[in-house]
Write an enzyme that holds these catalytic residues in place. Structure first.
Site, mmCIF file in Angstrom:
data_model
loop_
_atom_site.group_PDB
_atom_site.id
_atom_site.type_symbol
_atom_site.label_atom_id
_atom_site.label_comp_id
_atom_site.label_asym_id
_atom_site.label_seq_id
_atom_site.Cartn_x
_atom_site.Cartn_y
_atom_site.Cartn_z
ATOM 1 N N LYS A 106 7.715 24.603 22.943
ATOM 2 C CA LYS A 106 8.904 24.328 21.911
ATOM 3 C C LYS A 106 9.609 23.320 22.376
ATOM 4 O O LYS A 106 10.003 23.198 23.494
ATOM 5 C CB LYS A 106 9.552 25.622 21.450
ATOM 6 C CG LYS A 106 10.160 25.702 20.209
ATOM 7 C CD LYS A 106 9.197 26.355 19.354
ATOM 8 C CE LYS A 106 9.799 26.242 17.750
ATOM 9 N NZ LYS A 106 8.529 26.944 16.902
ATOM 10 N N GLY A 220 13.104 27.328 2.961
ATOM 11 C CA GLY A 220 12.519 25.877 3.362
ATOM 12 C C GLY A 220 11.049 26.089 3.052
ATOM 13 O O GLY A 220 10.511 26.674 2.340
ATOM 14 N N ASN A 221 10.417 25.593 4.269
ATOM 15 C CA ASN A 221 8.794 25.525 4.333
ATOM 16 C C ASN A 221 8.392 27.063 4.236
ATOM 17 O O ASN A 221 7.603 27.273 3.155
ATOM 18 C CB ASN A 221 8.370 25.005 5.616
ATOM 19 C CG ASN A 221 6.992 24.881 5.604
ATOM 20 O OD1 ASN A 221 6.348 25.980 5.967
ATOM 21 N ND2 ASN A 221 6.288 23.865 5.312
HETATM 22 P P1 NAD Z 1 12.893 24.852 7.057
HETATM 23 O O1 NAD Z 1 14.176 23.830 7.791
HETATM 24 O O2 NAD Z 1 11.971 24.440 6.191
HETATM 25 O O3 NAD Z 1 13.963 25.825 6.201
HETATM 26 C C1 NAD Z 1 14.993 26.433 6.943
HETATM 27 C C2 NAD Z 1 15.790 27.369 5.598
HETATM 28 O O4 NAD Z 1 16.585 28.378 6.247
HETATM 29 C C3 NAD Z 1 16.499 26.508 4.597
HETATM 30 O O5 NAD Z 1 16.214 26.823 3.420
HETATM 31 C C4 NAD Z 1 17.868 26.621 5.172
HETATM 32 O O6 NAD Z 1 18.818 26.546 4.104
HETATM 33 C C5 NAD Z 1 17.732 28.128 5.336
HETATM 34 N N1 NAD Z 1 18.845 28.541 6.340
HETATM 35 C C6 NAD Z 1 19.390 27.869 7.285
HETATM 36 N N2 NAD Z 1 20.372 28.433 7.978
HETATM 37 C C7 NAD Z 1 20.531 29.777 7.108
HETATM 38 C C8 NAD Z 1 21.299 31.022 7.227
HETATM 39 N N3 NAD Z 1 22.385 31.090 8.408
HETATM 40 N N4 NAD Z 1 21.351 31.899 6.205
HETATM 41 C C9 NAD Z 1 20.267 31.858 5.480
HETATM 42 N N5 NAD Z 1 19.346 30.621 5.087
HETATM 43 C C10 NAD Z 1 19.746 29.759 6.187
HETATM 44 O O7 NAD Z 1 12.491 25.735 8.130
HETATM 45 P P2 NAD Z 1 11.182 26.556 8.195
HETATM 46 O O8 NAD Z 1 10.039 25.869 8.754
HETATM 47 O O9 NAD Z 1 11.027 27.158 6.654
HETATM 48 O O10 NAD Z 1 11.280 27.900 9.396
HETATM 49 C C11 NAD Z 1 12.045 28.975 9.029
HETATM 50 C C12 NAD Z 1 11.854 30.002 9.919
HETATM 51 O O11 NAD Z 1 10.405 29.974 9.957
HETATM 52 C C13 NAD Z 1 12.295 29.548 11.407
HETATM 53 O O12 NAD Z 1 12.713 30.808 12.112
HETATM 54 C C14 NAD Z 1 10.934 28.937 12.012
HETATM 55 O O13 NAD Z 1 11.119 28.923 13.310
HETATM 56 C C15 NAD Z 1 10.097 29.975 11.488
HETATM 57 N N6 NAD Z 1 8.557 29.130 11.426
HETATM 58 C C16 NAD Z 1 8.370 28.241 10.653
HETATM 59 C C17 NAD Z 1 7.044 27.476 10.804
HETATM 60 C C18 NAD Z 1 6.629 26.530 10.112
HETATM 61 O O14 NAD Z 1 5.337 26.228 9.993
HETATM 62 N N7 NAD Z 1 7.255 25.706 9.290
HETATM 63 C C19 NAD Z 1 6.134 28.093 11.443
HETATM 64 C C20 NAD Z 1 6.332 29.537 12.242
HETATM 65 C C21 NAD Z 1 7.598 30.023 11.975
#
Ligand code: NAD
Length: 416
Positions: A106, A220-221
């Site tokens: 990571k 988000g994603n």
């Molecule tokens: P992203 O940056 O696309 O979105 C993050 C979202 O979380 C945003 O909408 C943001 O506003 C919100 N956020 C941030 N702080 C917050 C808070 N305190 N309370 C509520 N919402 C909050 O990120 P992502 O890729 O969607 O990742 C989100 C989670 O999923 C993370 O834990 C990440 O590690 C995990 N994840 C993502 C992937 C991937 O492929 N993108 C894969 C595995 C795990």
């Protein structure tokens, strides 16, 4: 005693619990509870106003017994080395639980992408790769997107690495845009994989998901695609969503397209017409069938765990639940699909992307989705069966499956 919120200490504590159940020997325990290798870098970036700002970044290569390390990159103002260590450990268990031939890593940069111009974001992305390019690679360590990093960021990073090498190296990074060697289906893979596990959990629990309510924390994603797919694939009704500024609730359901459009124009999901604004804390405690934590770590703690009413908590985020909360949820009959199982769809399709880059031959979307479904379904049942066999909650069961696999690889290599 105060609750431990350091994610790496939490990851080690979870590992220790699994190691104890498995009766792992001391050398294997010592090896697997620490990162094998980590990098701390400091790099200068020319800002738009002509000044130079110095950024700090990390990359942790936790364990490569099962293959090259793999894991996302976060751009976050509150990034810490211990968060990166924990996420790298969880990547190791994640690639093992889905049985793909990779290790775990990571990375992250301490920065606030919301305060950077597009040009500055590009120079931060390229600067990070210049600082670390000699220590990553398609056969060593392969980054991917995570919180606040995007396919465009991956494209700049892949280009910078290719410039360093002098030839095109698409396989150095995954989550790229499709014209640069990205895989069909990578965009929604994390949420889609999670939805497949929810489908399997509901079968086991005898829950009819058609029309069943859902609340999603984080938009988000992971969160946005979860909204779209839990409606499209499972027929669920999403009644609440949130982002870093707060949440919204409408018991009649929230329309996906309208919510995305609202967030796009206003920058947040809050103040959505016809819905009530709620806090992130309130969202977690709603009386819904499925809760999807899809934001950040430590949001379900021993304080609010007793008030969680969902039947299933599908952890798309990494580390949303503390160990104390895990025990409470288990006792209260909340079926937790643990993070490194639930959100493993992202790395699984990232692995497909690496394979396609290596062959320079690309699969159609239906093939990607069918392969993902098979892998996620098998992983879900392996974990569920381990939970039954060892009489432990699902997170420890997921650890049992993964740790066993990584320990076996380390042993076969003659390391321990
Ligand atoms: P992203 O940056 O696309 O979105 C993050 C979202 O979380 C945003 O909408 C943001 O506003 C919100 N956020 C941030 N702080 C917050 C808070 N305190 N309370 C509520 N919402 C909050 O990120 P992502 O890729 O969607 O990742 C989100 C989670 O999923 C993370 O834990 C990440 O590690 C995990 N994840 C993502 C992937 C991937 O492929 N993108 C894969 C595995 C795990």
């Amino acid at each position: 005693m105060s609750q431990e919120l350091n994610p790496f200490k939490i990851a080690q504590r979870q590992f220790d619990e699994a190691a104890e159940v498995l009766g792992l020997d001391p050398a294997t325990r010592a090896l697997l509870r620490e990162p094998m290798r980590e990098f701390h870098v400091t790099f200068p970036v020319r800002m738009d106003d002509g000044t130079v700002k110095v950024f700090k970044g990390f990359r942790v290569q936790y364990n490569d017994a099962r293959g090259p390390t793999k894991g996302g990159l976060r751009f976050h103002p509150a990034e810490t080395i211990d968060t990166v260590r924990a996420l790298a450990a969880w990547m190791t268990w994640k690639t093992a639980v889905v049985g793909i031939p990779l290790g775990g890593g990571k990375g992250g940069v301490i920065c606030n992408p919301k305060e950077l111009s597009l040009g500055e974001l590009e120079r931060v992305s390229r600067g990070y790769i210049r600082a670390l390019g000699h220590y990553i690679g398609d056969e060593i360590d392969v980054p991917a997107p995570d919180v606040y990093t995007t396919p465009q960021v991956m494209a700049w990073m892949m280009d910078e690495y290719s410039v360093m090498k002098g030839y095109n190296v698409p396989g150095v990074i995954t989550g790229k845009p499709i014209p640069l060697g990205g895989s069909a289906g990578r965009g929604d893979a994390t949420a889609r994989g999670g939805i497949y596990t929810v489908r399997e959990a509901a079968k086991i629990l005898g829950i009819d998901l058609n029309g069943a309510t859902a609340a999603i924390q984080g938009y988000g994603n992971a969160g946005q695609f979860a909204h779209h797919l839990c409606v499209e694939l499972l027929g669920q009704k999403v009644v609440a969503i949130s982002d870093s500024r707060g949440g919204i609730y409408n018991p009649e359901g929230l329309d996906f397209e309208a919510c995305v459009a609202h967030k796009k124009t206003t920058g947040s999901v809050i103040n959505f017409p016809g819905a009530k604004n709620i806090t992130n804390e309130e969202l977690l405690e709603l009386d819904v069938v499925v809760l999807y934590p899809a934001a950040l770590e430590n949001v379900i703690t021993k304080e609010n765990a007793p008030r969680i009413k969902a039947k299933i908590s599908a952890e798309l985020a990494n580390g949303p639940t503390t160990p104390e909360a895990d025990v409470i949820l288990h006792e209260n009959g909340v079926y937790v699909i643990p993070d490194f199982l639930c959100n493993a769809g992202g790395v699984t399709v990232s692995y497909f992307e690496q394979v396609q880059n290596a062959y320079d031959y690309y699969w159609p979307l239906v093939e990607v989705q069918a392969k993902l479904d098979e892998i996620m379904t098998n992983a879900f049942h392996a974990v569920h069966e381990a939970a039954q066999e060892y009489k432990v909650h699902n997170r420890i069961a997921a650890y049992l499956v993964s740790v066993q696999r990584v320990a076996e690889a380390a042993k076969l290599r003659g390391w321990v």
